[in-house]
Write a protein that holds these residues in place. Sequence first.
Motif, PDB file in Angstrom:
ATOM      1  N   LEU A   1       0.824  -1.208   0.000  1.00  0.00           N
ATOM      2  CA  LEU A   1       0.000   0.000   0.000  1.00  0.00           C
ATOM      3  C   LEU A   1       0.861   1.262   0.000  1.00  0.00           C
ATOM      4  N   LYS A   2       1.959   1.243   0.745  1.00  0.00           N
ATOM      5  CA  LYS A   2       2.844   2.408   0.742  1.00  0.00           C
ATOM      6  C   LYS A   2       3.455   2.607  -0.648  1.00  0.00           C
ATOM      7  N   THR A   3       3.860   1.522  -1.284  1.00  0.00           N
ATOM      8  CA  THR A   3       4.449   1.619  -2.621  1.00  0.00           C
ATOM      9  C   THR A   3       3.427   2.141  -3.619  1.00  0.00           C
ATOM     10  N   LYS A   4       2.183   1.671  -3.529  1.00  0.00           N
ATOM     11  CA  LYS A   4       1.121   2.189  -4.408  1.00  0.00           C
ATOM     12  C   LYS A   4       0.842   3.664  -4.096  1.00  0.00           C
TER      13      LYS A   4
ATOM     14  N   PHE B   1       7.666   2.040  -9.088  1.00  0.00           N
ATOM     15  CA  PHE B   1       6.821   1.802  -7.914  1.00  0.00           C
ATOM     16  C   PHE B   1       5.675   0.852  -8.258  1.00  0.00           C
ATOM     17  N   ASP B   2       5.099   1.020  -9.440  1.00  0.00           N
ATOM     18  CA  ASP B   2       4.000   0.145  -9.840  1.00  0.00           C
ATOM     19  C   ASP B   2       4.490  -1.296 -10.007  1.00  0.00           C
ATOM     20  N   GLU B   3       5.640  -1.474 -10.651  1.00  0.00           N
ATOM     21  CA  GLU B   3       6.209  -2.818 -10.816  1.00  0.00           C
ATOM     22  C   GLU B   3       6.514  -3.457  -9.464  1.00  0.00           C
ATOM     23  N   GLN B   4       7.095  -2.668  -8.561  1.00  0.00           N
ATOM     24  CA  GLN B   4       7.438  -3.210  -7.247  1.00  0.00           C
ATOM     25  C   GLN B   4       6.192  -3.551  -6.444  1.00  0.00           C
ATOM     26  N   ALA B   5       5.177  -2.705  -6.511  1.00  0.00           N
ATOM     27  CA  ALA B   5       3.930  -2.987  -5.799  1.00  0.00           C
ATOM     28  C   ALA B   5       3.307  -4.288  -6.298  1.00  0.00           C
TER      29      ALA B   5
ATOM     30  N   VAL C   1       5.317  13.775   0.078  1.00  0.00           N
ATOM     31  CA  VAL C   1       6.622  13.151   0.314  1.00  0.00           C
ATOM     32  C   VAL C   1       7.429  13.387  -0.952  1.00  0.00           C
ATOM     33  N   SER C   2       8.640  13.898  -0.799  1.00  0.00           N
ATOM     34  CA  SER C   2       9.481  14.129  -1.976  1.00  0.00           C
ATOM     35  C   SER C   2       9.860  12.784  -2.590  1.00  0.00           C
ATOM     36  N   ALA C   3      10.161  12.807  -3.864  1.00  0.00           N
ATOM     37  CA  ALA C   3      10.564  11.583  -4.556  1.00  0.00           C
ATOM     38  C   ALA C   3      11.795  10.970  -3.893  1.00  0.00           C
ATOM     39  N   ALA C   4      12.754  11.800  -3.503  1.00  0.00           N
ATOM     40  CA  ALA C   4      13.970  11.293  -2.846  1.00  0.00           C
ATOM     41  C   ALA C   4      13.623  10.595  -1.535  1.00  0.00           C
ATOM     42  N   ASP C   5      12.704  11.179  -0.775  1.00  0.00           N
ATOM     43  CA  ASP C   5      12.300  10.558   0.486  1.00  0.00           C
ATOM     44  C   ASP C   5      11.508   9.273   0.250  1.00  0.00           C
ATOM     45  N   MET C   6      10.732   9.230  -0.826  1.00  0.00           N
ATOM     46  CA  MET C   6      10.012   8.002  -1.171  1.00  0.00           C
ATOM     47  C   MET C   6      10.986   6.871  -1.440  1.00  0.00           C
ATOM     48  N   LEU C   7      12.007   7.160  -2.258  1.00  0.00           N
ATOM     49  CA  LEU C   7      13.006   6.146  -2.593  1.00  0.00           C
ATOM     50  C   LEU C   7      13.696   5.620  -1.342  1.00  0.00           C
TER      51      LEU C   7
ATOM     52  N   LEU D   1      11.137   3.568   0.982  1.00  0.00           N
ATOM     53  CA  LEU D   1      10.839   2.249   0.431  1.00  0.00           C
ATOM     54  C   LEU D   1      12.070   1.341   0.484  1.00  0.00           C
ATOM     55  N   ARG D   2      13.245   1.892   0.232  1.00  0.00           N
ATOM     56  CA  ARG D   2      14.472   1.093   0.337  1.00  0.00           C
ATOM     57  C   ARG D   2      14.635   0.571   1.766  1.00  0.00           C
ATOM     58  N   ASP D   3      14.492   1.465   2.742  1.00  0.00           N
ATOM     59  CA  ASP D   3      14.629   1.069   4.144  1.00  0.00           C
ATOM     60  C   ASP D   3      13.578   0.036   4.546  1.00  0.00           C
ATOM     61  N   ASP D   4      12.352   0.205   4.065  1.00  0.00           N
ATOM     62  CA  ASP D   4      11.288  -0.756   4.386  1.00  0.00           C
ATOM     63  C   ASP D   4      11.574  -2.122   3.767  1.00  0.00           C
TER      64      ASP D   4
END
Length: 165
Positions: free
Chosen positions: A38-41, A59-63, A105-111, A114-117
């Motif tokens: 859900l976070k990735t979506k 993000f769509d592929e990873q979700a 959320v900035s794109a950099a913070d999203m990356l 999600l990496r940390d998660d």
Amino acid sequence: MNDVVDKLATPTDLKSNEIEDVATGLNRVLADSYALYLKTKNFHWHVSGPHFRDYHLMFDEQAAAILGVTDAIAERVRKTGNTTLRSIGDISRHQTLDDNDADFVSAADMLKELRDDNLAVVETLRSLKDVADEAKDHATSALVDEWIDAAEERAWFLFEAAQKG
């Protein structure tokens, strides 16, 4: 056992005390998988900036990959004679990953998030593998190897996408 539990008690040769620990770990991974999906979506829907198209697609592929493994996780719980998650509330009671309800959320913070998660999921999976190995649950152990590799790949892609230059 009560009648309802008896009806769901899939036969297994695995020891019940040990396999309950495996099922608990699987349910935690399942809950975190739904939370990460859900976070990735969410980030897929709300990403913006100069790399919009690349991040939006990644993000769509990873979700989709994360959601694709949830059935295998839940079915493994059932194959071991246990029960799995039943609702969004049940997911929230078992998940260890934090949700992100921020308006922006900035794109950099999203990356990074999600990496940390994904790396946190890898850590949980490594612990689950130890529990499965201790229980002699070789099928779960083998599946966990695949899930670790997939989460590590997602983390790698997110890391590389965040590099400057």
